[in-house]
Design a protein around this motif. Structure first.
Motif, PDB file in Angstrom:
ATOM      1  N   GLY A 171      29.553  -9.177   6.051  1.00 43.57           N
ATOM      2  CA  GLY A 171      30.315  -8.376   7.370  1.00 43.57           C
ATOM      3  C   GLY A 171      29.595  -7.320   7.957  1.00 43.57           C
ATOM      4  N   ILE A 172      28.705  -6.789   7.158  1.00 44.03           N
ATOM      5  CA  ILE A 172      27.914  -5.547   7.506  1.00 44.03           C
ATOM      6  C   ILE A 172      27.257  -5.951   9.019  1.00 44.03           C
ATOM      7  CG2 ILE A 172      26.097  -3.816   7.085  1.00 44.03           C
ATOM      8  CD1 ILE A 172      27.122  -4.072   4.266  1.00 44.03           C
ATOM      9  N   ASP A 173      26.552  -6.766   8.793  1.00 42.65           N
ATOM     10  CA  ASP A 173      25.912  -7.188  10.175  1.00 42.65           C
ATOM     11  C   ASP A 173      26.814  -7.571  11.299  1.00 42.65           C
ATOM     12  OD1 ASP A 173      23.103  -6.766   9.654  1.00 42.65           O
ATOM     13  OD2 ASP A 173      23.211  -8.197   7.953  1.00 42.65           O
ATOM     14  N   LYS A 174      27.827  -8.249  10.976  1.00 38.36           N
ATOM     15  CA  LYS A 174      28.609  -8.896  12.066  1.00 38.36           C
ATOM     16  C   LYS A 174      29.401  -7.609  12.554  1.00 38.36           C
ATOM     17  CE  LYS A 174      33.025 -11.425  12.675  1.00 38.36           C
ATOM     18  NZ  LYS A 174      33.944 -12.259  12.059  1.00 38.36           N
ATOM     19  N   ALA A 175      29.643  -6.541  11.989  1.00 38.68           N
ATOM     20  CA  ALA A 175      30.575  -5.539  12.003  1.00 38.68           C
ATOM     21  C   ALA A 175      29.461  -4.782  13.256  1.00 38.68           C
ATOM     22  CB  ALA A 175      31.048  -4.544  10.988  1.00 38.68           C
ATOM     23  N   ALA A 176      28.375  -4.453  12.774  1.00 43.50           N
ATOM     24  CA  ALA A 176      27.392  -3.736  13.782  1.00 43.50           C
ATOM     25  C   ALA A 176      27.225  -4.616  14.910  1.00 43.50           C
ATOM     26  CB  ALA A 176      26.136  -3.534  12.840  1.00 43.50           C
ATOM     27  N   ASP A 177      27.134  -6.029  15.068  1.00 45.13           N
ATOM     28  CA  ASP A 177      27.075  -6.626  16.245  1.00 45.13           C
ATOM     29  C   ASP A 177      28.134  -6.383  17.098  1.00 45.13           C
ATOM     30  OD1 ASP A 177      24.366  -7.505  15.368  1.00 45.13           O
ATOM     31  OD2 ASP A 177      25.268  -9.380  14.437  1.00 45.13           O
ATOM     32  N   ILE A 178      29.413  -6.530  16.571  1.00 41.90           N
ATOM     33  CA  ILE A 178      30.476  -6.401  17.681  1.00 41.90           C
ATOM     34  C   ILE A 178      30.619  -4.753  18.011  1.00 41.90           C
ATOM     35  CG2 ILE A 178      33.000  -6.427  17.443  1.00 41.90           C
ATOM     36  CD1 ILE A 178      32.651  -8.628  15.564  1.00 41.90           C
ATOM     37  N   ALA A 179      30.373  -3.917  17.127  1.00 42.01           N
ATOM     38  CA  ALA A 179      30.481  -2.580  17.784  1.00 42.01           C
ATOM     39  C   ALA A 179      29.602  -1.944  18.792  1.00 42.01           C
ATOM     40  CB  ALA A 179      30.305  -1.491  16.348  1.00 42.01           C
ATOM     41  N   VAL A 180      28.518  -2.756  18.720  1.00 41.56           N
ATOM     42  CA  VAL A 180      27.535  -2.105  19.900  1.00 41.56           C
ATOM     43  C   VAL A 180      27.684  -3.163  21.129  1.00 41.56           C
ATOM     44  CG1 VAL A 180      26.030  -1.381  18.325  1.00 41.56           C
ATOM     45  CG2 VAL A 180      25.691  -3.728  19.050  1.00 41.56           C
ATOM     46  N   GLU A 181      28.609  -4.215  21.206  1.00 47.87           N
ATOM     47  CA  GLU A 181      28.903  -4.944  22.295  1.00 47.87           C
ATOM     48  C   GLU A 181      29.597  -4.108  23.453  1.00 47.87           C
ATOM     49  OE1 GLU A 181      31.353  -8.525  21.220  1.00 47.87           O
ATOM     50  OE2 GLU A 181      29.705  -9.283  20.227  1.00 47.87           O
ATOM     51  N   ASN A 182      30.661  -3.575  23.158  1.00 47.79           N
ATOM     52  CA  ASN A 182      31.243  -2.839  24.201  1.00 47.79           C
ATOM     53  C   ASN A 182      31.682  -1.623  23.451  1.00 47.79           C
ATOM     54  OD1 ASN A 182      31.510  -4.682  26.360  1.00 47.79           O
ATOM     55  ND2 ASN A 182      32.547  -6.016  24.723  1.00 47.79           N
ATOM     56  N   PRO A 183      30.825  -0.459  23.371  1.00 47.97           N
ATOM     57  CA  PRO A 183      30.809   0.528  22.782  1.00 47.97           C
ATOM     58  C   PRO A 183      31.925   1.541  23.401  1.00 47.97           C
ATOM     59  CG  PRO A 183      28.914   0.593  23.486  1.00 47.97           C
ATOM     60  CD  PRO A 183      29.412  -0.721  23.750  1.00 47.97           C
ATOM     61  N   TYR A 184      32.680   2.221  22.760  1.00 47.72           N
ATOM     62  CA  TYR A 184      33.454   3.368  23.289  1.00 47.72           C
ATOM     63  C   TYR A 184      32.373   4.310  23.834  1.00 47.72           C
ATOM     64  CZ  TYR A 184      37.920   1.648  21.315  1.00 47.72           C
ATOM     65  OH  TYR A 184      38.922   0.933  21.013  1.00 47.72           O
TER      66      TYR A 184
END
Length: 362
Positions: free
Chosen positions: A315-328
């Protein structure tokens, strides 16, 4: 010199003290409501029934299935109960799960809300609702979900287990930490943030060993209120985005996730927010903000790693991908390489460190 700023006070009524839950019927009446639906988690159903007795003739019924991360399907079932009972008010007893459900019902139906927190989550003081659907957690900010009344009763926190007290308290501190480097920060909220961090960081180590200590419980609940006010008044940044990503994607426990991630998010942002870091250090009484937070969490004896919370290493890579999609918005640029390093260290429970500077150009 004080910079130009904007400060907007939120229209909530707060009742703080001991034994204040006994005033719930009067507070419902104060709102002009006549029938109140009590919301709890399954674990707090018995406490909900005691609350119902205090409401007397104003009790409309119960919904005891509030769930972490406010799944939309649970909200739909609660909405059916709201309509069936004819309730014009909800009384949410518990932590972030019941508070979130009350907000979701208010958004869809316009009912008024009384919230009675039993943890230090702080969401009761915010116009923010986080909801989960299809494995993704999204948030909205609207005065339509801001509770009209919050009843803080210190006595209700006495039964909060020490470890839950610790993680719930660090979760509250995260709101204040990010308020100090928020884009729309202001001197009033910064003062509340520093005092919230100071009060909670001094009270939590006592509560872990002396859960019935009334003075420490009072300070912790007061600190949580201050931190909740910070969350409601200004925008959040990287830390909250990551926790929403991790919680919604991997069904991780909310407060524990905040507790693990906070030192790492602070370390990531430290180079871009030196004044905030200095304020956090002063509040903690530590030479370094990120290390001080990590040492506090370690001293509390709660999990230090996402792995311990059940997150898979994949999940480390998945979390990084999602976090940068629409960042705060964040004081430091959010890069995938930097976030992956942050999440990897949080996964392993290692000491926090700032992302490598070359990640800025990645």
């Amino acid at each position: 010199m004080i910079e130009t700023f904007a400060y907007e006070a939120l229209p909530s009524r707060v009742r703080f003290g001991r034994g204040t839950i006994k005033e719930v019927a009067a507070e419902v009446d104060r709102l002009g409501a006549r029938r109140a639906l009590v919301l709890t988690t399954p674990q707090q159903a018995a406490a909900g029934e005691r609350l119902g007795a205090l409401l007397g003739s104003a009790l409309a019924g119960y919904f005891n299935d509030a769930t972490m991360h406010t799944p939309v399907e649970v909200t739909e079932r609660a909405l059916d109960t709201l309509r069936e009972t004819g309730a014009d008010c909800v009384v949410a007893l518990g932590g972030g799960s019941t508070t979130g459900l009350g907000k979701a019902l208010a958004l869809r139906s316009g009912v008024s809300q009384v919230v009675i927190p039993t943890t230090y989550a702080g969401s009761e003081m915010t116009p923010i609702l986080g909801q989960t659907e299809g494995g993704r957690k999204t948030t909205i900010r609207s005065l339509d979900v801001l509770p009209e009344t919050v009843i803080y009763d210190v006595d209700l926190t006495l039964s909060l287990p020490p470890m839950l007290s610790a993680t719930s308290g660090v979760n509250a501190m995260a709101h204040a930490v990010e308020a100090l480097y928020a884009r729309d920060r202001n001197p009033i909220i910064s003062l509340m943030a520093q005092d919230g961090i100071r009060t909670l960081s001094s009270a939590l180590p006592i509560l872990v060993h002396e859960p019935a200590n009334i003075e420490a419980r009072s300070h912790a609940l007061y600190g949580a209120w201050l931190c909740g006010c910070c969350l409601g008044a200004v925008g959040m940044a990287l830390h909250h985005k990551l926790c929403h990503t991790l919680g919604g994607s991997f069904d991780l426990p909310h407060a524990e996730t905040h507790t693990v991630v906070l030192p790492h998010a602070v370390a990531y942002n430290a180079p871009a927010a030196p004044e905030a870091m200095a304020a956090i250090s002063r509040a903690l009484g530590a030479p370094d903000a990120a290390q001080g937070l990590y040492d506090l969490v370690r001293a509390l004896g709660v999990p230090l790693s996402l792995a311990k919370l059940g997150m898979p290493e994949s999940g480390i890579d998945k979390a990084a991908d999602i976090a940068v999609e629409n960042p705060y918005w964040n004081p430091r640029p959010v890069t995938r390489g930097g976030i992956r390093d942050l999440v990897a260290r949080a996964f392993a429970g290692e000491r926090p460190r700032a992302a490598a500077t070359e990640d800025e150009a990645a």
